[in-house]
Design a protein around this motif. Structure first.
Motif, PDB file in Angstrom:
ATOM      1  N   PHE A   1     -12.519  -3.419  10.927  1.00  0.00           N
ATOM      2  CA  PHE A   1     -12.765  -2.139  10.269  1.00  0.00           C
ATOM      3  C   PHE A   1     -14.256  -1.909  10.038  1.00  0.00           C
ATOM      4  CE2 PHE A   1     -13.530   0.106   6.256  1.00  0.00           C
ATOM      5  CZ  PHE A   1     -12.966   1.340   6.547  1.00  0.00           C
ATOM      6  N   PHE A   2     -14.931  -2.911   9.477  1.00  0.00           N
ATOM      7  CA  PHE A   2     -16.352  -2.748   9.181  1.00  0.00           C
ATOM      8  C   PHE A   2     -17.198  -2.743  10.454  1.00  0.00           C
ATOM      9  CE2 PHE A   2     -15.116  -4.390   4.882  1.00  0.00           C
ATOM     10  CZ  PHE A   2     -15.503  -3.263   4.184  1.00  0.00           C
ATOM     11  N   ALA A   3     -16.733  -3.409  11.521  1.00  0.00           N
ATOM     12  CA  ALA A   3     -17.440  -3.341  12.801  1.00  0.00           C
ATOM     13  C   ALA A   3     -17.411  -1.922  13.351  1.00  0.00           C
ATOM     14  CB  ALA A   3     -16.833  -4.318  13.797  1.00  0.00           C
ATOM     15  N   LEU A   4     -16.253  -1.283  13.264  1.00  0.00           N
ATOM     16  CA  LEU A   4     -16.161   0.119  13.693  1.00  0.00           C
ATOM     17  C   LEU A   4     -17.111   0.993  12.876  1.00  0.00           C
ATOM     18  CD1 LEU A   4     -12.270   0.435  14.047  1.00  0.00           C
ATOM     19  CD2 LEU A   4     -13.942   0.288  15.894  1.00  0.00           C
ATOM     20  N   PHE A   5     -17.218   0.678  11.603  1.00  0.00           N
ATOM     21  CA  PHE A   5     -18.027   1.485  10.698  1.00  0.00           C
ATOM     22  C   PHE A   5     -19.525   1.249  10.913  1.00  0.00           C
ATOM     23  CE2 PHE A   5     -19.700   2.433   6.364  1.00  0.00           C
ATOM     24  CZ  PHE A   5     -19.289   3.762   6.294  1.00  0.00           C
ATOM     25  N   PHE A   6     -19.950  -0.025  10.885  1.00  0.00           N
ATOM     26  CA  PHE A   6     -21.377  -0.337  10.928  1.00  0.00           C
ATOM     27  C   PHE A   6     -21.948  -0.347  12.351  1.00  0.00           C
ATOM     28  CE2 PHE A   6     -20.439  -2.755   6.846  1.00  0.00           C
ATOM     29  CZ  PHE A   6     -21.010  -1.782   6.043  1.00  0.00           C
ATOM     30  N   VAL A   7     -21.163  -0.849  13.316  1.00  0.00           N
ATOM     31  CA  VAL A   7     -21.695  -1.040  14.663  1.00  0.00           C
ATOM     32  C   VAL A   7     -21.523   0.217  15.520  1.00  0.00           C
ATOM     33  CG1 VAL A   7     -21.586  -2.454  16.751  1.00  0.00           C
ATOM     34  CG2 VAL A   7     -21.223  -3.510  14.516  1.00  0.00           C
TER      35      VAL A   7
END
Length: 399
Positions: A144-150
């Motif tokens: 989830f955070f990879a989709l958000f930050f990256v």
């Protein structure tokens, strides 16, 4: 479930980052794994010793958690301090130009350490649902955070490390809630020899876990240091996929270790646990190797894209090495559960050989892959011979 989510996380990064960035990220991730290696023994130690606690269970577990946490938080403080002082060395050794990725790597390592403590407590108390949610939920939050930050913000390597940090923090919040009954209870007294015995047992467990972590991660770090950035990215791709042969059967150890520990304590026979685990591990790891050997190139191009097709030869070598290490680890865990530590000699010998040969011969990423395979082969046969020796020693003793 957790393994699948971890690979989805890696695929997102592999398709978003350039090969050079992907190699940098995984070298930092491997460095973080080396830092947190001492804490990964907790699930083995807690699984063995919490099982012995019968009376005043919650109170004694809280005492164990408090005293262990003090040592762990001291470790975290030491890692952060030494890591911050060594930032210039990290930048030079890994050929990373900026400081922020190093700091984020250290932060991610610290949060992962705290998460491991909660995982160990849940495993030791046989709260397997909570254990699965902490581990699997943490892996989901990584995605989830990879989709958000990256992807959304495009923060590259820094965003990837932030995703790991935020995911670990989310798992810590949930894990703390899951052990709230332990935290709310009054601390109780443990047997006088409890911690001394735990420390004696932790030393070989620490050595085993540390050396296995080194064998699974040091190659990526060495390639990043010795080889061009693009080769580091190609090698990271091959290593991440090749580790499937190691991690896929690793869930068997969660059943093997506590089962053998319990059987050893009660005096029951436990050999069948070893043979079943070796058989299943060989089948799973062998199947992964066969798939990558026959269709490695199209799999890499499908998952990561055409830019990583050069990883194909390395993938076959690394997968074979990880398969041998997976089978060896079954024997490591069996010996550890029985307090038989002879396997440490071939394991240490293979690790030293890997570092020595990589120092002498590092012309390409593929060369380091072959050195990894040679080292794991020596570990495998040395471990088998040690187990055969122990088997015949037990037979002679019993007669």
């Amino acid at each position: 479930y957790q393994i699948i989510l971890n690979y989805i996380f890696q695929i997102i990064l592999g398709r978003t980052l350039s090969p050079g960035q992907y190699g940098s990220f995984n070298s930092l991730l491997s460095m973080s794994a080396l830092f947190t290696a001492p804490v990964t023994i907790l699930h083995l130690v807690f699984s063995r010793f919490i099982a012995r606690i019968n009376q005043d269970r919650l109170q004694q577990i809280k005492t164990l958690l408090i005293k262990s946490s003090r040592a762990i938080f001291s470790l975290i403080s030491g890692v952060m301090l030494i890591g911050l002082l060594a930032v210039p060395w990290f930048k030079t050794f890994l050929h990373i130009e900026t400081t922020l990725p190093i700091i984020l790597m250290l932060l991610a390592a610290c949060f992962s350490t705290v998460q491991q403590v909660l995982v160990a407590v849940c495993e030791g108390m046989h709260r397997f649902l909570a254990l699965g949610i902490i581990s699997g939920g943490g892996a989901f939050m990584r995605v989830f955070f990879a989709l958000f930050f990256v992807i959304f913000f495009g923060w590259g390597v820094e965003g990837s490390l932030l995703a790991i940090t935020f995911a670990s923090f989310s798992a810590i919040v949930y894990g703390t809630w899951q052990v709230r009954d332990v935290l709310k209870s009054q601390a109780g007294n443990l047997p006088s020899d409890f911690f001394s015995e735990m420390v004696r047992y932790s030393i070989p467990a620490f050595l085993m876990i540390t050396m296995v972590v080194i064998m699974c991660n040091i190659d990526i770090i060495l390639v990043k240091h010795y080889c061009p950035p693009e080769q580091a990215g190609y090698y990271a791709t091959a290593a991440i996929l090749g580790r499937i042969a190691f991690f896929l059967p690793s869930s068997l150890l969660m059943v093997l270790f506590p089962s053998v520990s319990k059987a050893t304590t009660s005096g029951r026979k436990d050999g069948h646990y070893l043979w079943i685990s070796i058989g299943l591990t060989t089948i799973l790891s062998g199947a992964v190797f066969l798939v990558f050997f026959l269709a490695g190139k199209p799999i890499i191009e499908f998952i990561y894209g055409d830019q990583y097709f050069s990883s194909t030869p390395i993938l076959k070598i690394v997968t074979a090495a990880m398969g041998l290490l997976a089978i060896s680890q079954v024997i490591f865990s069996y010996g550890l559960a029985r307090s038989e530590f002879g396997f440490l000699w071939p394991l240490a010998g293979g690790g030293i050989l890997l570092l020595l040969l990589a120092f002498l011969y590092h012309e390409s990423a593929e060369t380091i892959a072959w050195i990894l395979l040679l080292s794991t082969t020596i570990i495998f046969f040395g471990t088998i011979l040690n187990r055969i020796y122990l088997f015949f020693s037990e037979t002679v003793t019993s007669t």
